[in-house]
Design an enzyme around this catalytic site. Structure first.
Site, mmCIF file in Angstrom:
data_model
loop_
_atom_site.group_PDB
_atom_site.id
_atom_site.type_symbol
_atom_site.label_atom_id
_atom_site.label_comp_id
_atom_site.label_asym_id
_atom_site.label_seq_id
_atom_site.Cartn_x
_atom_site.Cartn_y
_atom_site.Cartn_z
ATOM 1 N N GLU A 1 2.001 -0.397 -4.792
ATOM 2 C CA GLU A 1 1.031 0.625 -5.178
ATOM 3 C C GLU A 1 1.803 1.931 -5.230
ATOM 4 O OE1 GLU A 1 -3.046 2.941 -4.036
ATOM 5 O OE2 GLU A 1 -1.613 2.403 -2.507
ATOM 6 N N ASP B 1 0.836 -1.194 0.000
ATOM 7 C CA ASP B 1 0.000 0.000 0.000
ATOM 8 C C ASP B 1 0.883 1.261 0.000
ATOM 9 O OD1 ASP B 1 -2.827 0.967 0.394
ATOM 10 O OD2 ASP B 1 -1.896 1.920 2.121
HETATM 11 C C1 NOJ Z 1 -4.347 3.102 -0.893
HETATM 12 C C2 NOJ Z 1 -5.476 2.128 -0.774
HETATM 13 O O1 NOJ Z 1 -5.679 1.505 -1.999
HETATM 14 C C3 NOJ Z 1 -6.664 2.907 -0.280
HETATM 15 O O2 NOJ Z 1 -7.838 2.151 -0.316
HETATM 16 C C4 NOJ Z 1 -6.362 3.385 1.108
HETATM 17 O O3 NOJ Z 1 -7.432 4.177 1.575
HETATM 18 C C5 NOJ Z 1 -5.074 4.203 1.136
HETATM 19 N N1 NOJ Z 1 -4.023 3.570 0.399
HETATM 20 C C6 NOJ Z 1 -4.588 4.385 2.546
HETATM 21 O O4 NOJ Z 1 -4.077 3.193 3.043
#
Ligand code: NOJ
Ligand code: CA
Length: 554
Positions: free
Chosen positions: A268, A199
């Site tokens: 990500e 993440d």
């Molecule tokens: C990215 C995630 O995909 C999202 O859903 C989340 O709210 C944020 N990161 C914070 O962790």
């Protein structure tokens, strides 16, 4: 060297709250996923990315973790996880977890301790600034639409939260934080998980001088700031390389030692330009195995737009790195909704074109649960909203993320077969007509189309590892050839993005492998190939004639 499994895999993202509720409390759970493994195996996916199911106060629905080694009771237990992992393994399906390492929940014992006193051993695990009555810079908490710096009266400081105030951020410059997370990764590797989706991986490090970000015109997802200082710091590459080492050294599945590349790291690369995302593979492809490129999520429904985007992504890949593509996830409105046309038939045809593109391009495809049955988006009533961003930005529609997170539509029984008639989010109003069971076995359905594409990708090596070459076509047609030179196999892919006729050039005679308008096996002549509106045509090109062996000289 054999190709690593994840280059050949089709990934399927599960948002566990919304997949299948096994005990009727309105919330999907791990046992629910286990119940649906046969469906996933039937669909043909190779790997699951499961959004967080760890203990959490659920302020951001699991992306606020209070214990990195457990399972939230609402999702089940570690035993449930082990049952799920064993069931998946038995079906040849891999599991990738979602590691939220940029921030924890404010209820995590580490933060509870850290915020209690500047002298607490955990204090330096998080990011602080002296509270002078105003924030030190312009960094934003993107789900609060305000400053990212939140007061902590106990220490007279402010802590950083790029998402909500309930998600305090770690100081990844602290080696203890790094060690703690590498141990967490080892813990899950030990339980047999095949990798992690990381993440907001590019936000682990922030500018040491806490400089303000300059202005940007991009509203979404940048919030009018160029994220020069609160993300994308060069030091993050060192962390990726360390994580890669931990992955490569993890014990192998079963007793044998791990093979390099057996565990996968998927970053990500939050709100990033493709160039920054590509750099996360490392100059020598020794950092993340894959970095999400979200450029496809921002494209208009134009063949040219996707071609330009994919071309750029390929050109940015360091040698040895492997691309990936995605059209939908739990943070953005579903693509069938983004690409909707005035009439539902065209919308459905576009969904088929999109699926064919995702599953035939060179790069690992990531599907999002429900896209295979064409689940769409709709406007939820105010009182049904759960996502902090949605609540904050109401009544502006579709900025919140609830609409893409509604329960999976399994069948037409009350509750859509999700498991309860009062799910945590309302069902999409089309659930009676649009469900997995209504589409299964109906040859013209979107679900069977996805299944056929996935099966084709598995059966034809050129569609997985083969090279890609763009081929001539009319303006609305995306046309390319995938070739596996070693196997002497070439496949032509024609995707007509428009609701009018188009055409593309077939280099050789060919036979249909899969088409939206033509039967498998049908012969196609070389030369100009006319395509119907929104037609998809995937065809195997006749192998070039092998030169006859010279007659033997006597
Ligand atoms: C990215 C995630 O995909 C999202 O859903 C989340 O709210 C944020 N990161 C914070 O962790
Ligand atoms: Ca449940």
């Amino acid at each position: 060297m054999p190709r690593p499994w994840w280059e050949d895999a089709v990934f399927y993202q599960i948002y566990p709250r919304s997949f299948r509720d096994s005990n009727g409390d309105g919330i999907g759970d791990l046992a629910g996923i286990t119940e649906k493994l046969d469906y996933l195996a039937w669909l043909g996916v190779d790997a699951l990315w499961i959004s967080p199911f760890f203990p959490s106060p659920m302020k951001d629905f699991g992306y606020d973790v209070a214990d990195y080694r457990g399972v939230d009771p609402m999702f089940g237990s570690l035993d449930d996880f082990e049952r799920l992992a064993a069931g998946a393994k038995a079906r040849g399906i891999r599991i990738v977890l979602d590691l939220v390492a940029n921030h924890s929940s404010d209820q995590h014992p580490w933060f509870v301790e850290a915020r209690s006193s500047r002298l607490s051993p955990k204090h330096s695990w998080y990011l602080w600034t002296q509270d002078t009555g105003k924030p030190p810079n312009n960094w934003k908490a993107i789900f609060e639409l305000g400053s990212a710096w939140f007061p902590n009266p106990a220490t007279g400081e402010r802590y950083l939260g790029t998402f909500t105030r309930w998600q305090p951020e770690f100081d990844w410059r602290n080696p203890e934080v790094r060690r703690a997370f590498y141990d967490i990764m080892r813990f899950w590797y030990g339980l047999g998980v095949d990798g992690f989706r990381l993440d907001v991986a590019t936000a682990y490090l922030k500018d040491a001088r806490l400089r303000s970000n300059p202005f940007s015109w991009r509203a979404n997802p940048d919030f009018f700031q160029k994220h020069l200082y609160d993300r994308n710091q060069p030091g993050v590459h060192e962390i990726f390389a360390e994580m890669r080492k931990v992955a490569d050294e993890a014990p192998g599945v079963g007793r044998r030692p791990s093979l390099p590349g057996e565990r996968v790291l998927i970053g990500e690369t939050h709100g990033q330009d493709a160039e920054l995302a590509a750099s996360c593979h490392g100059k020598r492809a020794d950092e993340l195995h894959m970095a999400f490129n979200f450029d496809f999520l921002n494209q208009r429904w134009k063949a040219k737009a996707f071609k330009t985007s994919a071309e750029r992504w390929y050109s940015l890949m360091p040698i040895g790195a492997w691309p990936n593509f995605t059209l939908s996830n739990h943070d953005r409105p579903r693509h069938i909704w983004r690409y909707r046309a005035r009439d539902p038939e065209t919308t459905e045809s576009r969904a088929k074109v999109a699926a064919a593109m995702l599953l035939t391009l060179r790069g690992t495809p990531f599907l999002y649960y429900g896209e295979e049955i064409g689940m769409g988006c709709f406007r939820l009533p105010r009182k049904a909203l759960r996502d902090p961003l949605g609540v904050k930005t109401w009544p502006l529609g579709y900025l919140g993320r609830d609409s893409e997170r509604t329960p999976m539509q399994w069948d037409s029984t009350p509750g859509a077969g999700f498991g309860s008639e009062e799910p945590w989010l309302p069902l999409n109003p089309d659930w009676r007509e649009r469900s997995a069971s209504a589409q299964r076995g109906r040859s013209s359905s979107l679900l069977e189309w996805y299944r056929a594409l996935i099966a084709l990708r598995r059966a034809v090596p050129a569609l997985r590892g083969g090279s890609l070459r763009w081929t001539p076509a009319s303006r609305d047609v995306l046309a390319f050839e995938r070739a596996d030179e070693a196997a002497g196999e070439r496949v032509a892919v024609f995707l007509n993005f428009a609701s009018r006729a188009g055409h593309a050039a077939l280099a050789e005679e060919a036979a249909v492998l899969l088409g939206s308008a033509r039967k498998e096996g049908r012969a196609l002549a070389a030369g100009d190939c006319a395509l119907g509106p929104n037609e998809v045509l995937i065809a195997r090109l006749k192998p070039p004639l092998k030169p006859r062996p010279e007659p033997r000289q006597l």
